[in-house]
Design an enzyme around this catalytic site. Structure first.
Site, PDB file in Angstrom:
ATOM      1  N   ASP A 137       0.845  -1.198   0.000  1.00 36.16           N
ATOM      2  CA  ASP A 137       0.000   0.000   0.000  1.00 36.16           C
ATOM      3  C   ASP A 137       0.880   1.249   0.000  1.00 36.16           C
ATOM      4  O   ASP A 137       1.904   1.306   0.690  1.00 36.16           O
ATOM      5  CB  ASP A 137      -0.907  -0.007   1.233  1.00 36.16           C
ATOM      6  CG  ASP A 137      -2.049   0.974   1.124  1.00 36.16           C
ATOM      7  OD1 ASP A 137      -3.202   0.528   0.995  1.00 36.16           O
ATOM      8  OD2 ASP A 137      -1.780   2.194   1.176  1.00 36.16           O
ATOM      9  N   ILE A 138       0.479   2.244  -0.762  1.00 35.46           N
ATOM     10  CA  ILE A 138       1.256   3.484  -0.885  1.00 35.46           C
ATOM     11  C   ILE A 138       1.237   4.282   0.421  1.00 35.46           C
ATOM     12  O   ILE A 138       2.116   5.108   0.661  1.00 35.46           O
ATOM     13  CB  ILE A 138       0.706   4.330  -2.066  1.00 35.46           C
ATOM     14  CG1 ILE A 138       1.764   5.274  -2.598  1.00 35.46           C
ATOM     15  CG2 ILE A 138      -0.576   5.057  -1.699  1.00 35.46           C
ATOM     16  CD1 ILE A 138       1.400   5.892  -3.938  1.00 35.46           C
ATOM     17  N   ASN A 178     -13.052  -3.246   2.195  1.00 28.01           N
ATOM     18  CA  ASN A 178     -14.023  -2.166   2.325  1.00 28.01           C
ATOM     19  C   ASN A 178     -14.963  -2.161   1.122  1.00 28.01           C
ATOM     20  O   ASN A 178     -14.550  -2.487   0.008  1.00 28.01           O
ATOM     21  CB  ASN A 178     -13.297  -0.817   2.416  1.00 28.01           C
ATOM     22  CG  ASN A 178     -12.441  -0.708   3.669  1.00 28.01           C
ATOM     23  OD1 ASN A 178     -12.846  -1.162   4.735  1.00 28.01           O
ATOM     24  ND2 ASN A 178     -11.266  -0.117   3.545  1.00 28.01           N
ATOM     25  N   GLU A 220     -12.155   3.611  -1.252  1.00 25.57           N
ATOM     26  CA  GLU A 220     -11.634   4.743  -2.027  1.00 25.57           C
ATOM     27  C   GLU A 220     -11.304   4.361  -3.458  1.00 25.57           C
ATOM     28  O   GLU A 220     -11.439   5.182  -4.369  1.00 25.57           O
ATOM     29  CB  GLU A 220     -10.381   5.317  -1.352  1.00 25.57           C
ATOM     30  CG  GLU A 220     -10.679   5.979  -0.012  1.00 25.57           C
ATOM     31  CD  GLU A 220      -9.410   6.354   0.746  1.00 25.57           C
ATOM     32  OE1 GLU A 220      -8.295   6.078   0.255  1.00 25.57           O
ATOM     33  OE2 GLU A 220      -9.555   6.910   1.842  1.00 25.57           O
ATOM     34  N   VAL A 221     -10.795   3.154  -3.648  1.00 28.29           N
ATOM     35  CA  VAL A 221     -10.420   2.696  -4.996  1.00 28.29           C
ATOM     36  C   VAL A 221     -11.403   1.598  -5.405  1.00 28.29           C
ATOM     37  O   VAL A 221     -11.519   0.570  -4.713  1.00 28.29           O
ATOM     38  CB  VAL A 221      -8.973   2.168  -5.031  1.00 28.29           C
ATOM     39  CG1 VAL A 221      -8.627   1.672  -6.433  1.00 28.29           C
ATOM     40  CG2 VAL A 221      -7.994   3.257  -4.590  1.00 28.29           C
ATOM     41  N   HIS A 274     -10.245  -5.008  -3.449  1.00 25.36           N
ATOM     42  CA  HIS A 274      -8.932  -5.265  -2.860  1.00 25.36           C
ATOM     43  C   HIS A 274      -9.075  -5.703  -1.414  1.00 25.36           C
ATOM     44  O   HIS A 274      -9.941  -5.253  -0.689  1.00 25.36           O
ATOM     45  CB  HIS A 274      -8.009  -4.046  -2.958  1.00 25.36           C
ATOM     46  CG  HIS A 274      -8.619  -2.774  -2.469  1.00 25.36           C
ATOM     47  ND1 HIS A 274      -9.494  -2.028  -3.221  1.00 25.36           N
ATOM     48  CD2 HIS A 274      -8.460  -2.110  -1.302  1.00 25.36           C
ATOM     49  CE1 HIS A 274      -9.856  -0.960  -2.524  1.00 25.36           C
ATOM     50  NE2 HIS A 274      -9.256  -0.985  -1.364  1.00 25.36           N
ATOM     51  N   MET A 275      -8.171  -6.587  -1.021  1.00 29.58           N
ATOM     52  CA  MET A 275      -8.077  -7.065   0.353  1.00 29.58           C
ATOM     53  C   MET A 275      -6.821  -6.453   0.967  1.00 29.58           C
ATOM     54  O   MET A 275      -5.728  -6.594   0.419  1.00 29.58           O
ATOM     55  CB  MET A 275      -7.981  -8.591   0.345  1.00 29.58           C
ATOM     56  CG  MET A 275      -7.743  -9.227   1.691  1.00 29.58           C
ATOM     57  SD  MET A 275      -7.405 -11.000   1.475  1.00 29.58           S
ATOM     58  CE  MET A 275      -9.066 -11.610   1.257  1.00 29.58           C
ATOM     59  N   HIS A 276      -6.980  -5.746   2.088  1.00 31.94           N
ATOM     60  CA  HIS A 276      -5.824  -5.223   2.823  1.00 31.94           C
ATOM     61  C   HIS A 276      -5.286  -6.335   3.727  1.00 31.94           C
ATOM     62  O   HIS A 276      -6.056  -6.930   4.490  1.00 31.94           O
ATOM     63  CB  HIS A 276      -6.223  -4.054   3.724  1.00 31.94           C
ATOM     64  CG  HIS A 276      -6.766  -2.843   3.023  1.00 31.94           C
ATOM     65  ND1 HIS A 276      -6.036  -1.693   2.855  1.00 31.94           N
ATOM     66  CD2 HIS A 276      -7.974  -2.593   2.460  1.00 31.94           C
ATOM     67  CE1 HIS A 276      -6.776  -0.786   2.235  1.00 31.94           C
ATOM     68  NE2 HIS A 276      -7.955  -1.308   1.982  1.00 31.94           N
TER      69      HIS A 276
HETATM   70  P1  DGP Z   1      -9.711   1.538   0.351  1.00 32.87           P
HETATM   71  O1  DGP Z   1     -10.046   2.658   1.290  1.00 32.87           O
HETATM   72  O2  DGP Z   1     -10.057   0.200   0.952  1.00 32.87           O
HETATM   73  O3  DGP Z   1     -10.317   1.738  -1.024  1.00 32.87           O
HETATM   74  O4  DGP Z   1      -8.123   1.535   0.221  1.00 32.87           O
HETATM   75  C1  DGP Z   1      -7.438   1.964  -0.911  1.00 32.87           C
HETATM   76  C2  DGP Z   1      -5.965   1.830  -0.622  1.00 32.87           C
HETATM   77  O5  DGP Z   1      -5.251   1.921  -1.843  1.00 32.87           O
HETATM   78  C3  DGP Z   1      -5.407   2.902   0.309  1.00 32.87           C
HETATM   79  O6  DGP Z   1      -4.929   2.280   1.498  1.00 32.87           O
HETATM   80  C4  DGP Z   1      -4.259   3.520  -0.466  1.00 32.87           C
HETATM   81  C5  DGP Z   1      -4.017   2.550  -1.599  1.00 32.87           C
HETATM   82  N1  DGP Z   1      -3.608   3.153  -2.848  1.00 32.87           N
HETATM   83  C6  DGP Z   1      -4.304   4.080  -3.549  1.00 32.87           C
HETATM   84  N2  DGP Z   1      -3.649   4.416  -4.673  1.00 32.87           N
HETATM   85  C7  DGP Z   1      -2.517   3.655  -4.693  1.00 32.87           C
HETATM   86  C8  DGP Z   1      -1.430   3.536  -5.605  1.00 32.87           C
HETATM   87  O7  DGP Z   1      -1.365   4.199  -6.642  1.00 32.87           O
HETATM   88  N3  DGP Z   1      -0.449   2.661  -5.274  1.00 32.87           N
HETATM   89  C9  DGP Z   1      -0.488   1.904  -4.138  1.00 32.87           C
HETATM   90  N4  DGP Z   1       0.526   1.077  -3.915  1.00 32.87           N
HETATM   91  N5  DGP Z   1      -1.499   1.983  -3.250  1.00 32.87           N
HETATM   92  C10 DGP Z   1      -2.497   2.852  -3.526  1.00 32.87           C
END
Ligand code: DGP
Length: 114
Positions: A29-30, A86, A94-95, A99-101
């Site tokens: 995660d970024i 989420n 947000e995205v 995705h699974m964290h």
């Molecule tokens: P969510 O709130 O569950 O949709 O989490 C989205 C996550 O994605 C957030 O923790 C940050 C991560 N993220 C967003 N853009 C990028 C990216 O361009 N690269 C990476 N590695 N992570 C990203």
């Protein structure tokens, strides 16, 4: 509807990728919330949990199996970790690419405030 995660899968933009196969991709995660914070995503563009179909069941199983393997590689399996998915507004998604964290490497707090 593609997101930035499709570009990560296709290596059109850089990421700290830790795993990729024909079904799923995993990358750091970024904006990490813990020493280990990795996102495990389907290569297929599925916006939210609401969009999962019966044909996706094998891929969903792969996501969990890859999470288990990465947790072991990161050395956090025994102490424990958290897997979070989420969905939409109330879930603070947000995205809009499923995705699974995978979060761990420190003691996490309660999952939800009381
Ligand atoms: P969510 O709130 O569950 O949709 O989490 C989205 C996550 O994605 C957030 O923790 C940050 C991560 N993220 C967003 N853009 C990028 C990216 O361009 N690269 C990476 N590695 N992570 C990203």
């Amino acid at each position: 509807m593609s997101t930035i995660f499709s570009k990560i899968i296709n290596k059109e933009i850089p990421s700290d990728m830790v795993y990729q196969d024909e079904m799923v991709t995993a990358f750091r995660d970024i904006n990490p919330q813990a020493p280990t914070h990795i996102l495990i995503i389907p290569n297929k563009e599925i916006p939210t949990v609401n969009d999962i179909e019966a044909d996706d069941e094998a891929m969903m199983g792969r996501m969990f199996h890859v999470a288990k393997k990465i947790a072991a590689e990161e050395g956090i399996a025994e102490d424990g970790f958290r897997l979070i998915v989420n969905c939409n507004k109330h879930g603070n998604q947000e995205v809009f690419h499923l995705h699974m964290h995978l979060v761990g490497g420190r003691q996490l707090g309660r999952m939800l405030p009381r």
